[in-house]
Design an enzyme around this catalytic site. Structure first.
Site, mmCIF file in Angstrom:
data_model
loop_
_atom_site.group_PDB
_atom_site.id
_atom_site.type_symbol
_atom_site.label_atom_id
_atom_site.label_comp_id
_atom_site.label_asym_id
_atom_site.label_seq_id
_atom_site.Cartn_x
_atom_site.Cartn_y
_atom_site.Cartn_z
ATOM 1 C CG ASP A 67 -0.329 -0.502 2.463
ATOM 2 O OD1 ASP A 67 0.840 -0.940 2.430
ATOM 3 O OD2 ASP A 67 -0.993 -0.470 3.508
ATOM 4 C CG HIS B 172 13.210 -6.417 1.120
ATOM 5 N ND1 HIS B 172 13.290 -6.227 -0.242
ATOM 6 C CD2 HIS B 172 14.471 -6.693 1.535
ATOM 7 C CE1 HIS B 172 14.538 -6.406 -0.645
ATOM 8 N NE2 HIS B 172 15.275 -6.685 0.421
ATOM 9 C CD GLN C 291 -2.032 -0.176 21.624
ATOM 10 O OE1 GLN C 291 -1.982 -0.037 22.830
ATOM 11 N NE2 GLN C 291 -0.960 -0.113 20.848
ATOM 12 C CG ASN D 29 -7.732 -13.797 1.888
ATOM 13 O OD1 ASN D 29 -8.785 -14.423 1.970
ATOM 14 N ND2 ASN D 29 -6.552 -14.388 1.780
ATOM 15 N N GLY E 274 1.674 -9.288 13.859
ATOM 16 C CA GLY E 274 2.467 -8.287 13.150
ATOM 17 C C GLY E 274 3.907 -8.693 13.016
ATOM 18 C CD GLN F 147 -1.170 -6.541 5.661
ATOM 19 O OE1 GLN F 147 -0.019 -6.401 6.057
ATOM 20 N NE2 GLN F 147 -2.179 -6.452 6.490
HETATM 21 N N1 LIG Z 1 -6.218 -10.689 11.661
HETATM 22 C C1 LIG Z 1 -5.621 -9.616 11.150
HETATM 23 N N2 LIG Z 1 -6.304 -8.810 10.324
HETATM 24 C C2 LIG Z 1 -5.704 -7.739 9.763
HETATM 25 C C3 LIG Z 1 -4.366 -7.411 10.055
HETATM 26 C C4 LIG Z 1 -3.655 -8.259 10.970
HETATM 27 O O1 LIG Z 1 -2.479 -8.038 11.282
HETATM 28 N N3 LIG Z 1 -4.311 -9.339 11.478
HETATM 29 N N4 LIG Z 1 -3.782 -6.319 9.471
HETATM 30 C C5 LIG Z 1 -4.651 -5.245 8.996
HETATM 31 C C6 LIG Z 1 -3.929 -4.336 8.090
HETATM 32 S S1 LIG Z 1 -2.609 -3.487 8.734
HETATM 33 C C7 LIG Z 1 -4.301 -4.126 6.797
HETATM 34 S S2 LIG Z 1 -3.504 -2.945 5.855
HETATM 35 C C8 LIG Z 1 -5.398 -4.890 6.186
HETATM 36 C C9 LIG Z 1 -5.048 -5.327 4.778
HETATM 37 O O2 LIG Z 1 -6.140 -5.814 4.163
HETATM 38 P P1 LIG Z 1 -6.104 -5.983 2.579
HETATM 39 O O3 LIG Z 1 -5.355 -4.879 1.962
HETATM 40 O O4 LIG Z 1 -7.506 -6.173 2.157
HETATM 41 O O5 LIG Z 1 -5.191 -7.258 2.375
HETATM 42 P P2 LIG Z 1 -5.613 -8.773 2.152
HETATM 43 O O6 LIG Z 1 -6.692 -9.164 3.064
HETATM 44 O O7 LIG Z 1 -4.356 -9.546 2.133
HETATM 45 O O8 LIG Z 1 -6.286 -8.805 0.713
HETATM 46 C C10 LIG Z 1 -5.736 -8.328 -0.454
HETATM 47 C C11 LIG Z 1 -6.286 -9.213 -1.575
HETATM 48 O O9 LIG Z 1 -6.293 -8.463 -2.780
HETATM 49 C C12 LIG Z 1 -5.933 -9.317 -3.849
HETATM 50 N N5 LIG Z 1 -5.421 -8.439 -4.921
HETATM 51 C C13 LIG Z 1 -4.162 -7.988 -5.079
HETATM 52 N N6 LIG Z 1 -4.085 -7.164 -6.138
HETATM 53 C C14 LIG Z 1 -5.349 -7.081 -6.651
HETATM 54 C C15 LIG Z 1 -5.925 -6.365 -7.745
HETATM 55 O O10 LIG Z 1 -5.242 -5.614 -8.432
HETATM 56 N N7 LIG Z 1 -7.257 -6.532 -7.975
HETATM 57 C C16 LIG Z 1 -8.029 -7.351 -7.194
HETATM 58 N N8 LIG Z 1 -9.329 -7.439 -7.455
HETATM 59 N N9 LIG Z 1 -7.502 -8.021 -6.131
HETATM 60 C C17 LIG Z 1 -6.191 -7.890 -5.870
HETATM 61 C C18 LIG Z 1 -4.898 -10.233 -3.234
HETATM 62 O O11 LIG Z 1 -4.832 -11.428 -3.984
HETATM 63 C C19 LIG Z 1 -5.425 -10.426 -1.816
HETATM 64 O O12 LIG Z 1 -6.195 -11.593 -1.701
HETATM 65 O O13 LIG Z 1 -5.679 -6.047 6.949
HETATM 66 C C20 LIG Z 1 -5.920 -5.764 8.317
HETATM 67 N N10 LIG Z 1 -6.413 -6.972 8.909
HETATM 68 N N1 LIG Z 2 6.980 -6.785 3.422
HETATM 69 C C1 LIG Z 2 5.856 -6.236 3.892
HETATM 70 N N2 LIG Z 2 5.829 -4.918 4.175
HETATM 71 C C2 LIG Z 2 4.686 -4.368 4.644
HETATM 72 C C3 LIG Z 2 3.492 -5.108 4.783
HETATM 73 C C4 LIG Z 2 3.562 -6.503 4.489
HETATM 74 O O1 LIG Z 2 2.571 -7.240 4.640
HETATM 75 N N3 LIG Z 2 4.760 -7.018 4.054
HETATM 76 N N4 LIG Z 2 2.345 -4.500 5.216
HETATM 77 C C5 LIG Z 2 2.284 -3.043 5.177
HETATM 78 C C6 LIG Z 2 1.212 -2.607 6.076
HETATM 79 S S1 LIG Z 2 -0.383 -2.636 5.490
HETATM 80 C C7 LIG Z 2 1.450 -2.167 7.317
HETATM 81 S S2 LIG Z 2 0.150 -1.678 8.284
HETATM 82 C C8 LIG Z 2 2.809 -2.051 7.821
HETATM 83 C C9 LIG Z 2 2.968 -2.618 9.209
HETATM 84 O O2 LIG Z 2 4.317 -2.641 9.545
HETATM 85 P P1 LIG Z 2 4.838 -1.977 10.875
HETATM 86 O O3 LIG Z 2 4.228 -0.647 11.042
HETATM 87 O O4 LIG Z 2 6.303 -2.040 10.866
HETATM 88 O O5 LIG Z 2 4.168 -2.932 11.970
HETATM 89 P P2 LIG Z 2 4.444 -4.469 12.338
HETATM 90 O O6 LIG Z 2 5.430 -5.069 11.376
HETATM 91 O O7 LIG Z 2 3.165 -5.141 12.496
HETATM 92 O O8 LIG Z 2 5.091 -4.381 13.782
HETATM 93 C C10 LIG Z 2 6.113 -3.473 14.045
HETATM 94 C C11 LIG Z 2 6.653 -3.598 15.444
HETATM 95 O O9 LIG Z 2 5.647 -3.390 16.436
HETATM 96 C C12 LIG Z 2 6.112 -4.022 17.624
HETATM 97 N N5 LIG Z 2 5.014 -4.120 18.594
HETATM 98 C C13 LIG Z 2 4.224 -5.179 18.871
HETATM 99 N N6 LIG Z 2 3.310 -4.845 19.821
HETATM 100 C C14 LIG Z 2 3.531 -3.548 20.141
HETATM 101 C C15 LIG Z 2 2.900 -2.620 21.034
HETATM 102 O O10 LIG Z 2 1.933 -2.915 21.709
HETATM 103 N N7 LIG Z 2 3.404 -1.349 21.075
HETATM 104 C C16 LIG Z 2 4.478 -0.977 20.325
HETATM 105 N N8 LIG Z 2 4.890 0.287 20.429
HETATM 106 N N9 LIG Z 2 5.089 -1.841 19.492
HETATM 107 C C17 LIG Z 2 4.625 -3.088 19.374
HETATM 108 C C18 LIG Z 2 6.663 -5.333 17.098
HETATM 109 O O11 LIG Z 2 7.628 -5.859 17.987
HETATM 110 C C19 LIG Z 2 7.262 -4.936 15.752
HETATM 111 O O12 LIG Z 2 8.661 -4.792 15.815
HETATM 112 O O13 LIG Z 2 3.718 -2.747 6.992
HETATM 113 C C20 LIG Z 2 3.584 -2.433 5.636
HETATM 114 N N10 LIG Z 2 4.710 -3.036 4.979
HETATM 115 MO MO LIG Z 3 -1.785 -2.045 7.183
#
Ligand SMILES: Nc1nc2c(c(=O)[nH]1)N[C@H]1C(S)=C(S)[C@@H](COP(=O)(O)OP(=O)(O)OC[C@H]3O[C@@H](n4cnc5c(=O)[nH]c(N)nc54)[C@H](O)[C@@H]3O)O[C@H]1N2
Ligand SMILES: Nc1nc2c(c(=O)[nH]1)N[C@H]1C(S)=C(S)[C@@H](COP(=O)(O)OP(=O)(O)OC[C@H]3O[C@@H](n4cnc5c(=O)[nH]c(N)nc54)[C@H](O)[C@@H]3O)O[C@H]1N2
Ligand SMILES: [Mo]
Ligand code: SF4
Length: 732
Positions: A15, A175, A298, A418, A597, A605
């Site tokens: 994103d 990354h 949280q 998803n 996380g 994701q």
């Molecule tokens: N349990 C749990 N839930 C979480 C989180 C967690 O840590 N734990 N993290 C939260 C966070 S930080 C975020 S950002 C959200 C992320 O939530 P989302 O951004 O909705 O990520 P995903 O659920 O992995 O779904 C993305 C889907 O989009 C599909 N996709 C990829 N590219 C395209 C495209 O171009 N077109 C279409 N139609 N589909 C595509 C992929 O195959 C994948 O299945 O989830 C949140 N939900």
């Molecule tokens: N390669 C890769 N990069 C990504 C993503 C991915 O799926 N893959 N997802 C993207 C998305 S949507 C998001 S939201 C970001 C998330 O990425 P980040 O913002 O970096 O978050 P996390 O990797 O979930 O966790 C980061 C840190 O939070 C710490 N932590 C755990 N619990 C707590 C707490 O209660 N308080 C504090 N202060 N720290 C805590 C953990 O030890 C960890 O080191 O990454 C983005 N970048």
């Molecule tokens: Mo996220």
């Protein structure tokens, strides 16, 4: 020989939207290259480089699929796009006739699909449904909504000029959100201080000036401790507080309830270190607290996010150079706030939105209260900031979908999300989906969520469509993404989906744009350019930022000032001042604090587990354990372990890491096993997914928004054998 073409694209695998170049030959994407601008060339990670493996993958969905077996049985027939859209329109009309428009719900995050242009909200608002849920309720969207309570907008940190960066958990890496990682590195090279608050020794903690190893889930208490120091030592901007803040005295008395001894006890961090960090932050010439998902997820989320806002304000870092900029809407691109038609949804339908009564902060209930000040300050009544300011509550929605109370939800569309694995309480989401009359998924691969659908529509990807990325009104910069190849067979955009559905349901006049190029020209019309002119001129369009805009316009809150004491929370019957609330306690039975996380470098994701070049880098899900905890449990590095909460159990391989905080367990997000399709229920979606463990019971939900507690919930861990069904992969 086929000609090679190279164009500018914006990667949507994650994103953060890196600007890259895509090379194509013979109708196929062949290579992804960094941007040629040296300032952007470092913004690329190996997921971006792997895009050709994703986009050309043999398992890409290429035609619409219609379910033929039992729901979830994963048996399909291929049908034409026209047939699929006709049938979807007819069946959706049937659901609306039988149960009302509010029986129709949508889940999407929009991160990957990008090109919806708010047509989902427009469609829903015109037919009368408020029930739109999203992953952004757990990530940035909800932070945007909570930020608005305090100063009416969601700020963007000025990394390039700042003198101090504070990361609450947030851990960008080479990354993981590469551009942010690069900006933090550059800021440090320019002399900025870095403060990291993280239970683990994270990558960012390793290069920080101060590292505070707080207990998971105690961020709000930590911020209250910082404010105690800042107020006691008069390190705040007295003039700004006097002229532009309301509720200082009330806040000060609340902060006095958190002397450092108490904060030390709650967070587990030495009081001297807390004070040193607060001083470093408050006395820096300029400082930023970038958005972090850690406080989105949280039990004290609303307070913690508000406390970040309050810290920014009282230290004089709002809308100044090196601080946090309140950007406002882009002047060059018609915003989603105008396209989404929120003003057309009737008040009685808004009031039916899931979460409206109990957890209102990111719902229409607050959007309505902030409508007037928002229009006055920023020019539009509804602020669609990161899509997140008028959402339904997912936990309430899934409960209604499975129980029929308070009213039935019978049609569920899920686009580029998803959902089964992406919210708390996976068993509830599963039950909810099984109880639907109509499910439509829009996807690029057959995910566990798509397997539960009646129709699966094939999506296009970023190399197959034109786009202008605008960071969903969070920032004002526009970046260019050009189509290099045609999408496979009948794959198309979510924009096309909503327009084609709207036209079939009597709403043609509201969907006048026949394709993406037409909507892009329309949205760009205020810049005086068409899409092709923009593409011919540059790959980026900037808008000059003006500082201290509040001097002219005030803040978009009911008082026009920064509300340290929130009049909106007060009106809703919540505590108007921030507080710390302790999450459910650990016990002899569940002795560990579990957090989800630490994103896997190789995937975004729940995605890409089927992409071999990426999967090889991270073949299996890993639980992180501290060496002492591993010893105590008789678990060795590389063993498999079962992680259990009161709500479910998952298994994963153990990585014993000295960088973990003792007493804490990390569970990764989003694991399922595409290779187990046909062998395990929904491709192994229940084997290792964090969503199985996370609860949506009231004692696990933040009061004001109803977001779940993902950071420090009680669990236990025991050694186990690897699941039989998993092929013997590297190290398994
Ligand atoms: N349990 C749990 N839930 C979480 C989180 C967690 O840590 N734990 N993290 C939260 C966070 S930080 C975020 S950002 C959200 C992320 O939530 P989302 O951004 O909705 O990520 P995903 O659920 O992995 O779904 C993305 C889907 O989009 C599909 N996709 C990829 N590219 C395209 C495209 O171009 N077109 C279409 N139609 N589909 C595509 C992929 O195959 C994948 O299945 O989830 C949140 N939900
Ligand atoms: N390669 C890769 N990069 C990504 C993503 C991915 O799926 N893959 N997802 C993207 C998305 S949507 C998001 S939201 C970001 C998330 O990425 P980040 O913002 O970096 O978050 P996390 O990797 O979930 O966790 C980061 C840190 O939070 C710490 N932590 C755990 N619990 C707590 C707490 O209660 N308080 C504090 N202060 N720290 C805590 C953990 O030890 C960890 O080191 O990454 C983005 N970048
Ligand atoms: Mo996220
Ligand atoms: S960090 Fe990687 S996956 Fe995310 S947008 Fe950049 S290149 Fe794509």
């Amino acid at each position: 020989m086929a000609e090679k073409t190279t164009k500018h694209v914006v990667c949507t695998i994650c994103d953060i939207g890196c600007q890259l170049r895509a090379e194509a030959k013979g109708g196929q994407v062949t290579r992804i290259l960094p941007h040629e601008n040296p300032l952007l060339a470092g913004n690329i990670c190996y997921k971006g480089v792997a895009a050709p493996h994703i986009h050309n993958h043999p398992d890409r969905l290429r035609t619409p699929l219609k379910r033929v077996g039992k729901r979830g049985a994963d048996r399909w027939e291929e049908i034409s796009y026209e047939q699929a859209m006709d049938e979807i329109a007819e069946r959706l009309s049937g659901v609306i006739e039988a149960h009302g428009p509010e029986a129709f719900a949508v889940s999407t995050s929009g991160w990957n699909t990008q090109t919806t242009h708010s047509m989902d909200r427009r469609f829903m608002n015109l037919i009368g449904s408020p029930n739109w849920v999203s992953g952004v309720s757990l990530c940035a969207g909800n932070t945007a909504a909570v930020n608005r309570l305090t100063y009416g907008w969601f700020p963007m940190p000025d990394y390039m000029k700042t003198k101090c960066i504070v990361l609450f958990g947030h851990n960008p890496r080479q990354h993981s959100w590469t551009p942010i990682y690069n900006m933090i590195k550059l800021a440090q090279a320019q002399g900025a201080k870095l403060i990291v608050l993280d239970p683990r020794v994270s990558d960012q903690a390793e290069v920080s000036d101060l590292h505070l190893r707080l207990r998971s889930g105690t961020d709000a208490a930590m911020c209250l401790g910082w404010l105690k120091v800042i107020f006691d030592e008069k390190l705040y901007d007295e003039e700004f507080v006097r002229d532009w803040c309301v509720g200082f005295e009330e806040l000060k008395s609340r902060v006095d309830e958190y002397p450092l001894e108490r904060v030390e006890e709650i967070t587990g961090v030495d009081r001297e270190l807390i004070a040193a960090a607060a001083r470093m932050y408050a006395s820096a010439e300029s400082a930023v607290i970038p958005w972090t998902p850690i406080t989105d997820q949280q039990i004290s989320s609303t307070s913690a996010i508000r406390l970040h806002s309050i810290l920014r304000a009282v230290t004089g870092n709002l809308d100044v150079e090196g601080g946090e900029s309140l950007g406002g809407f882009s002047q060059n691109y018609i915003p989603e706030s105008e396209l989404g038609f929120h003003e057309r949804l009737a008040p009685e339908q808004k009031a039916k939105q899931m979460g409206y009564d109990e957890h209102p902060v990111y719902t229409y209930r607050v959007a309505e209260i902030l409508k007037e000040p928002t229009e006055k300050t920023w020019g539009y009544p509804y602020a669609d900031l990161v899509m997140g300011c008028q959402m339904a509550n997912p936990s309430d929605l899934f409960r209604a979908m499975s129980t029929g109370a308070p009213y039935p939800i019978k049609a569920f569309f899920v686009l580029g999300n998803n959902a089964l694995l992406s919210y708390p309480n996976q068993h509830q989401v599963h039950k909810a989906m099984l109880a639907q009359d109509l499910i439509v998924a829009h996807e690029i691969f057959m995910t566990p969520t798509a397997m539960l659908a009646d129709y699966v529509m094939p999506g296009d990807v970023f190399t197959e469509r034109n786009h202008v990325a605008d960071s969903w009104s969070w920032g004002t910069r526009l970046t260019l993404s050009e189509k290099v190849v045609e999408p496979p067979r009948e794959a198309s955009s979510t924009f096309q989906f909503w327009g084609d559905l709207g036209r079939r349901m009597g709403l043609a006049e509201h969907f006048p744009w026949k394709n993406l190029d037409e909507i892009l020209d329309y949205r760009l019309s205020r810049s005086g350019r068409t899409f092709s002119e923009f593409a011919g001129e540059s790959s980026m369009l900037f808008q000059e930022d003006e500082h201290k805009k509040y001097l002219k316009r005030g803040f978009a809150t009911p008082s026009g000032k920064v509300e340290l004491y929130s009049s909106v929370l007060d009106e809703l019957g919540f505590d108007p001042l921030p507080y710390h609330r302790e999450g459910p306690a650990t016990s002899a039975e569940y002795p560990y604090r579990v957090f989800t996380g630490v994103r896997d470098d190789s995937f975004f994701q729940t995605g890409q587990r089927n992409i071999e070049v990426l999967r090889r880098k991270t073949p299996l899900p890993e639980l992180f354990l501290h060496p002492k905890d591993a010893d105590r449990e008789g678990i060795e590095d590389g063993d498999w372990a079962k992680l259990e909460t009161e709500f479910g159990a998952v298994a994963a391989r153990v990585s014993v890491q000295a960088s973990m905080k003792e007493g804490h367990v990390r569970v990764p997000h989003g694991w399922w096993y595409p290779e187990l399709r046909g062998q395990e229920l929904l491709s192994g979606a229940f084997i290792s997914s964090d969503a199985v463990l996370c609860s949506d019971a009231p004692e696990f939900l933040d009061y004001e928004q109803g977001v779940p507690h993902f950071k420090g919930f009680p669990g236990r861990v025991t050694r186990t054998e690897p699941p039989e069904s998993l092929p013997r992969m590297a190290g398994n």
